[in-house]
Design an enzyme around this catalytic site. Sequence first.
Site, PDB file in Angstrom:
ATOM      1  N   LYS A  26      48.326 -62.295 -34.693  1.00 19.29           N
ATOM      2  CA  LYS A  26      47.782 -62.847 -33.456  1.00 19.29           C
ATOM      3  C   LYS A  26      46.852 -64.015 -33.752  1.00 19.29           C
ATOM      4  CE  LYS A  26      47.129 -59.560 -30.356  1.00 19.29           C
ATOM      5  NZ  LYS A  26      46.391 -58.341 -29.940  1.00 19.29           N
ATOM      6  N   ARG A  96      40.111 -58.471 -29.563  1.00 18.48           N
ATOM      7  CA  ARG A  96      41.516 -58.072 -29.764  1.00 18.48           C
ATOM      8  C   ARG A  96      41.779 -57.766 -31.226  1.00 18.48           C
ATOM      9  NH1 ARG A  96      44.646 -63.236 -27.336  1.00 18.48           N
ATOM     10  NH2 ARG A  96      46.277 -61.685 -26.961  1.00 18.48           N
ATOM     11  N   GLY A 105      50.289 -49.049 -32.586  1.00 19.18           N
ATOM     12  CA  GLY A 105      49.434 -47.870 -32.765  1.00 19.18           C
ATOM     13  C   GLY A 105      47.960 -48.203 -32.806  1.00 19.18           C
ATOM     14  N   MET A 107      44.207 -50.437 -31.827  1.00 18.79           N
ATOM     15  CA  MET A 107      43.237 -50.362 -30.744  1.00 18.79           C
ATOM     16  C   MET A 107      43.674 -51.146 -29.510  1.00 18.79           C
ATOM     17  SD  MET A 107      39.455 -51.880 -30.555  1.00 18.79           S
ATOM     18  CE  MET A 107      40.046 -53.308 -29.697  1.00 18.79           C
ATOM     19  N   ARG A 346      54.459 -64.949 -30.630  1.00 22.65           N
ATOM     20  CA  ARG A 346      54.987 -64.402 -31.892  1.00 22.65           C
ATOM     21  C   ARG A 346      56.508 -64.459 -31.814  1.00 22.65           C
ATOM     22  NH1 ARG A 346      52.954 -58.432 -30.294  1.00 22.65           N
ATOM     23  NH2 ARG A 346      54.192 -58.267 -28.427  1.00 22.65           N
ATOM     24  N   HIS A 468      81.924 -35.866 -45.923  1.00 22.20           N
ATOM     25  CA  HIS A 468      83.323 -36.256 -45.789  1.00 22.20           C
ATOM     26  C   HIS A 468      83.591 -36.855 -44.413  1.00 22.20           C
ATOM     27  CE1 HIS A 468      87.648 -35.523 -44.986  1.00 22.20           C
ATOM     28  NE2 HIS A 468      87.764 -35.983 -46.219  1.00 22.20           N
ATOM     29  N   SER A 792      85.980 -50.558 -61.884  1.00 25.28           N
ATOM     30  CA  SER A 792      85.482 -50.428 -60.524  1.00 25.28           C
ATOM     31  C   SER A 792      84.483 -49.283 -60.527  1.00 25.28           C
ATOM     32  CB  SER A 792      86.636 -50.141 -59.568  1.00 25.28           C
ATOM     33  OG  SER A 792      86.130 -49.978 -58.271  1.00 25.28           O
ATOM     34  N   CYS A 859      83.625 -49.522 -55.613  1.00 21.21           N
ATOM     35  CA  CYS A 859      84.419 -48.976 -54.515  1.00 21.21           C
ATOM     36  C   CYS A 859      83.772 -47.741 -53.913  1.00 21.21           C
ATOM     37  CB  CYS A 859      85.838 -48.684 -54.970  1.00 21.21           C
ATOM     38  SG  CYS A 859      85.921 -47.468 -56.290  1.00 21.21           S
ATOM     39  N   TYR A 879      83.514 -58.427 -57.192  1.00 20.44           N
ATOM     40  CA  TYR A 879      83.786 -58.077 -55.801  1.00 20.44           C
ATOM     41  C   TYR A 879      83.118 -56.760 -55.421  1.00 20.44           C
ATOM     42  CZ  TYR A 879      87.244 -54.654 -57.453  1.00 20.44           C
ATOM     43  OH  TYR A 879      87.847 -53.582 -58.060  1.00 20.44           O
TER      44      TYR A 879
HETATM   45  P1  ADP Z   1      48.293 -56.426 -27.409  1.00 19.40           P
HETATM   46  O1  ADP Z   1      48.255 -56.712 -28.879  1.00 19.40           O
HETATM   47  O2  ADP Z   1      48.376 -54.991 -27.077  1.00 19.40           O
HETATM   48  O3  ADP Z   1      49.292 -57.282 -26.699  1.00 19.40           O
HETATM   49  P2  ADP Z   1      46.302 -58.284 -26.558  1.00 19.40           P
HETATM   50  O4  ADP Z   1      45.144 -58.527 -27.445  1.00 19.40           O
HETATM   51  O5  ADP Z   1      47.357 -59.303 -26.602  1.00 19.40           O
HETATM   52  O6  ADP Z   1      46.854 -56.846 -26.859  1.00 19.40           O
HETATM   53  O7  ADP Z   1      45.698 -58.167 -25.097  1.00 19.40           O
HETATM   54  C1  ADP Z   1      46.151 -57.355 -24.056  1.00 19.40           C
HETATM   55  C2  ADP Z   1      46.202 -58.152 -22.766  1.00 19.40           C
HETATM   56  O8  ADP Z   1      44.991 -58.815 -22.506  1.00 19.40           O
HETATM   57  C3  ADP Z   1      47.262 -59.220 -22.810  1.00 19.40           C
HETATM   58  O9  ADP Z   1      47.930 -59.250 -21.579  1.00 19.40           O
HETATM   59  C4  ADP Z   1      46.484 -60.473 -23.018  1.00 19.40           C
HETATM   60  O10 ADP Z   1      47.138 -61.589 -22.511  1.00 19.40           O
HETATM   61  C5  ADP Z   1      45.187 -60.187 -22.293  1.00 19.40           C
HETATM   62  N1  ADP Z   1      44.087 -60.960 -22.860  1.00 19.40           N
HETATM   63  C6  ADP Z   1      43.638 -60.879 -24.122  1.00 19.40           C
HETATM   64  N2  ADP Z   1      42.644 -61.763 -24.353  1.00 19.40           N
HETATM   65  C7  ADP Z   1      42.459 -62.427 -23.191  1.00 19.40           C
HETATM   66  C8  ADP Z   1      41.583 -63.496 -22.780  1.00 19.40           C
HETATM   67  N3  ADP Z   1      40.720 -64.046 -23.636  1.00 19.40           N
HETATM   68  N4  ADP Z   1      41.675 -63.919 -21.521  1.00 19.40           N
HETATM   69  C9  ADP Z   1      42.562 -63.343 -20.670  1.00 19.40           C
HETATM   70  N5  ADP Z   1      43.401 -62.364 -20.981  1.00 19.40           N
HETATM   71  C10 ADP Z   1      43.356 -61.900 -22.229  1.00 19.40           C
HETATM   72 MG    MG Z   2      49.455 -59.099 -26.608  1.00 20.10          MG
END
Ligand code: ADP
Ligand code: MG
Length: 925
Positions: A26, A96, A105, A107, A346, A468, A792, A859, A879
Site C-alpha cells: 500500500k 492503515r 487477516g 488490522m 495494486r 489410480h 525416460s 513420463c 522432452y
Molecule cells: P484495506 O487494506 O482493508 O483495503 P484500507 O487501508 O485501504 O484497508 O482502508 C479501508 C477503507 O478506508 C478504504 O475504502 C479506503 O479507501 C478508506 N480510506 C483509507 N484511508 C483513507 C483516507 N485517508 N481518506 C479517505 N478514505 C480512506
Molecule cells: Mg484498501
Amino acid sequence: MKKYVYFFGNGRAEGRAEMKGLLGGKGANLAEMTNIKLPVPAGFTISTEVCTYYYASKRTYPRTLRNEVKTALRKVESAMGTKFGDPKNPLLVSVRSGARASMPGMMDTILNLGLSDRVAAGLVKKTGNPRFVYDSYRRFVQMYGDVVLGLKPVHKDEIDPFEVIIEEKKKSRGVHLDTDLTAEDMLDLVVRFKAAIKEKTGHSFPEDPLEQLWGAVGAVFGSWNNDRAIAYRKMYDIPESWGTAVNIQSMVFGNMGEDSGTGVAFTRDAATGENLFYGEYLMNAQGEDVVAGTRTPLPISHLAEQNPKIYGQLDKIRKTLEKHYRDMMDIEFTIQQGKLYMLQCRVGKRTAFAAIKIAVDMVAEKLISDKEALSRIEPDQLNQLLRPVFDLKEKEGAIKEGRLLAKGLNAGPGAASGRVVFNAPDAEEWKRRGEAVILTRIETSPEDIKGMDAAEGILTARGGMTSHAALVARQMGKVCVAGCSALEIDYTTHTMRANGKVINEGDWISIDGTTGEVLQGKVATKASEVLQVLIDRTLDPKQAPIYQEYAKVMVWADKYRRLKIRTNADQPDQATNAIAFGAEGIGLCRTEHMFFGEGKIGPMREMILADTEEDRKRALAKLLPLQRADFEGIFEAMNGRPVTIRTIDPPLHEFVPHEEPAQRQLAAQMGISYEKVRQRVEGLHEFNPMLGFRGCRLGIIFPEITEMQSRAIFEAAANVKSRGIKVEPEVMIPLVGNIKELAHQEKIVRRVASEVMAEKKVKFNYLVGTMIEIPRGALTADEIATVAEFFSFGTNDLTQTTLGVSRDDAGRFLIPYVEKEIYPKDPFEVLDRVGVGSLMKIAIEKGRTVRPTLKVGICGEHGGDPSSVEFCHQINQNYVSCSPFRVPIARLAAARAALSDTAAPSKAAKSVKAKTKKRRGGKRS
Ligand code: ADP
Ligand code: MG
Ligand code: MG
C-alpha cells in the site's frame, strides 16, 4: 541515522513502487501514485523495519522514530493547510496497515483519527456541517474502540457491541438506514460508544490526538501477530520476518454530502478480462461502506451520467495507471465535494480467463511483450479453459436447495453430471444404452479402465491426487473427484450414503472436479470453448475468441520453450486429442491397458494361467493380431511423430479375476477346472507387488511375451509404413536396474525387428531404450546407456523407490508429512528435486558421458506439473511427457522455465540438440 519514515505528498514521494519490502504494498504504491502526479492525499509510511525492531525489542520503538513522525506530520499539515489537533482547522488522518503482500487477516483501518469533543466542535464551526462531523466522529470512536481498545464480540455468535447500540438508536428513532440518523443522533452515539468502551474495557477514550495516533500505530504493529494474520501467513507462505508497515494519511471525505462519495474499481473486468472500466461506488459514504453491503452501491458506468466530469478524470487515471504499471489494477478512490482523490492501487487479482485475455490484449496494445504475457499466466490456470463447466448459477441454486452431498479432492477439474453406477461393466453397459454415468467406486484399478472411459466422471471414496482414479482421469481428461471419504459406498446393495441421504444406482449426481463438490441431481454443464474447437470440432475457431487467445499464448510458448512436449496415451483417440493440444510425440504408451480391451482380456488370462510355454505361446498368438491393430491405430494417429511403447509392466495378478463367478467362467472358457484357476490366481499373490514380479522381470522370465509385443509393434510399423505413413517406434523396457536386464530384452527386440523387416521387406527406424525408475538404474546409467538409446524417467516409481514410500499406502502419513513440512509438497505431485532430482541428474550426466546423443525424457505424472517441468528444463532433458489434457500446461511451463533460465543452455544440451537435429534431418524422418 537510519530512516524509518517516508513522506508522500505535493507531487513528490520519498518511496517508490519497487520499495514494497520496506514500505509494504500500500505504502509503495501510494508513493508511486504521488510521483506520477495522481491526486493522492498527503501522508507518510512507517517502514516494516520498525515492525521488526518492535518485535525484537519487547514492543518498543527506535529512539528516533518519534521525531521523524513529528517532522512528517508537520509536512502533511503544510501540504494540506491544516493542523493536527487544532479545533479551528484540524487535520484528520487514517491509520492503515500494509504488508508486502496484501493480507486480509490484518488490522482494520482507522479513519478520521484526530477527532475529539473539542476538535469536533471546531470542525462543525469550520464546515457548518454538523451531520458530516458527527458521522465521522461516531465512525472514528467505533473503529478506535474496536481495533485499539479491544471492545469487540467475545463469542463468535455475539453481535458487535457497537452495532447493538446503533440498532437500539435506529429502533428508538424509527429509521432503517444509518443515513437516516440526524447529527444529534450521531453525537448521542459517540457518547454511548465512549461509555460502553469505559464500562466494558476499563479504558477511557483518549481525547489527545497524539495519544490516539500512537495507540493506532501500536495496534497496527500488534496486529501483525494476531491469530488471523498468523493463520493467513501460514496459508500463503508469507514469512513472519517481513513485518508490516503503517500508513498515516490525511483524510479526504466521501461523506460530506451528495457531491461526495467513495468507490472501488478494476481497470479491466477481473472475471472476463474485458477492457472495460469495472467497479462500484456510493455517494455520501465513507471507507468500507461500498463493500459492507448495508447500502447497494452503483456501477461505475452510472457515474458517467451522474457526474461526467469526475468520471472523465477517473477514466483518465485508469489509463494512466495501466500505462504506468502495464497491468490491470485494482483501485480505491474518494470524491470530496466534487474533487477526486486516489487512495490505493495494486495489481488486480483475476480469473484464468481474465489473465489470458488481459495478457493477450496488452501485447496487442504494446503495453507488454509476449515474454511478459507468458510470465503472467500460471500454467495450471489453463485447466480452467479446457474443462466443461457448470452453469455457476445452477450450481449455487443446487447448494441452496441442500443438494450438496460431500466434498472430496478436486482430482480431475471440470464438471460432469450422470447417473450413479457402482462398477465398470455397468458403466459400459449403461453408456451403450445411451446413458450418461458417473462411475462411483471405493477405489479404481486397471480393470476399471473401460468403465472409466465410458463414464462422464469418476468418483471415489478412497485415494489421493495421484491415485489410480485421479491419474487415469487426468490422462483421459475425465472429471474426477477422488478420496471423498464421507461417502459410504455399498457395492452389494448398489447404494451410497452421504450427508444423511441415500443415493441409489441410477440416481443423478453431479461432480465438480474443479472444487471437489458432489451434488445430488443434475446440474447443467457445457463444453468449454477451447474444447469445442480442438476436440469436438463443433466450433469455428473464428467464432471462438477464447480459443484464439489460447492459441496465441501457445504460439508464444512454443517460440520460447526448449523442451519438447509429448503425451502419455494408450489409445488412438487419446493420441489424436493430444496432437490437437500440441503434443509432438507419445512419451509413454502403456500396453497393459490394451489388454483390457475388446476380446483381449480372455487370451491374456489364458496366457497368464498357462502351464507350459506351448500353452502360453498359443494364447500369445491370439493376442498378437489384437495388439498389432492397436499399434497401427496409434502410429496412424501420430503420423510420423515418435511413439514410445513400454513393454508389459504391472504384476500379472492385476489381470486375473479374483471373484469366484468370474473364475468359474474363465475355467469354462479354458476347459480347465475352477479349482485350478483358483489355485493359479492364489499363486500369483505377492506380499509387495510393487517390488515383485513385474516390469522387465516378466519379459526375462517369459521372453515370449516380449517377443510377441515386439512383433506386434514392428509388424504394425511395417504395415503402416507400407501405407505411406511415417513411423518412429521407440521400444521402452521398464524397471531396469541392471544393464544385463536391458541387454537381455534388447536382444529379443532387435532380433524380432530384423525378422519383421526381412519378412515384410520394409525398412524402418526404431530405438530401444529404458525407463529409469529404480535407483540402481540411475546410479549405473553409464552402463545402461551403452545399450539404451533413450532414458525416460518413470518418476512415479522412482519416487516410490527413492523415498521407500509406497504411493498406495502413503495416504496416512504423507499428508501429515507435508503439514509438518517434512516434505514441502506431496512428492508424487511435485518432483522431489533434492532426492529424486539428484538421481535424475546423476543418470543424465553418466548416461551422456557414454552416449552424448542420449535422448532423455520424463513420463511420470510429474511431466504435467509446472514446477517439475521447470526442473526437467534445468537438467537439460529433451522432452517431458504428460497426459493429453496437460499438454498445453506443459508447453506453457516449459516456456516459462526457458524464460526464467538466466544461464544459457549448457553446451551438453546444445550439442545434443544439434546432433539430434542432424540425425533427424538425415535418415530418421
Ligand atoms: P484495506 O487494506 O482493508 O483495503 P484500507 O487501508 O485501504 O484497508 O482502508 C479501508 C477503507 O478506508 C478504504 O475504502 C479506503 O479507501 C478508506 N480510506 C483509507 N484511508 C483513507 C483516507 N485517508 N481518506 C479517505 N478514505 C480512506
Ligand atoms: Mg484498501
Ligand atoms: Mg513404473
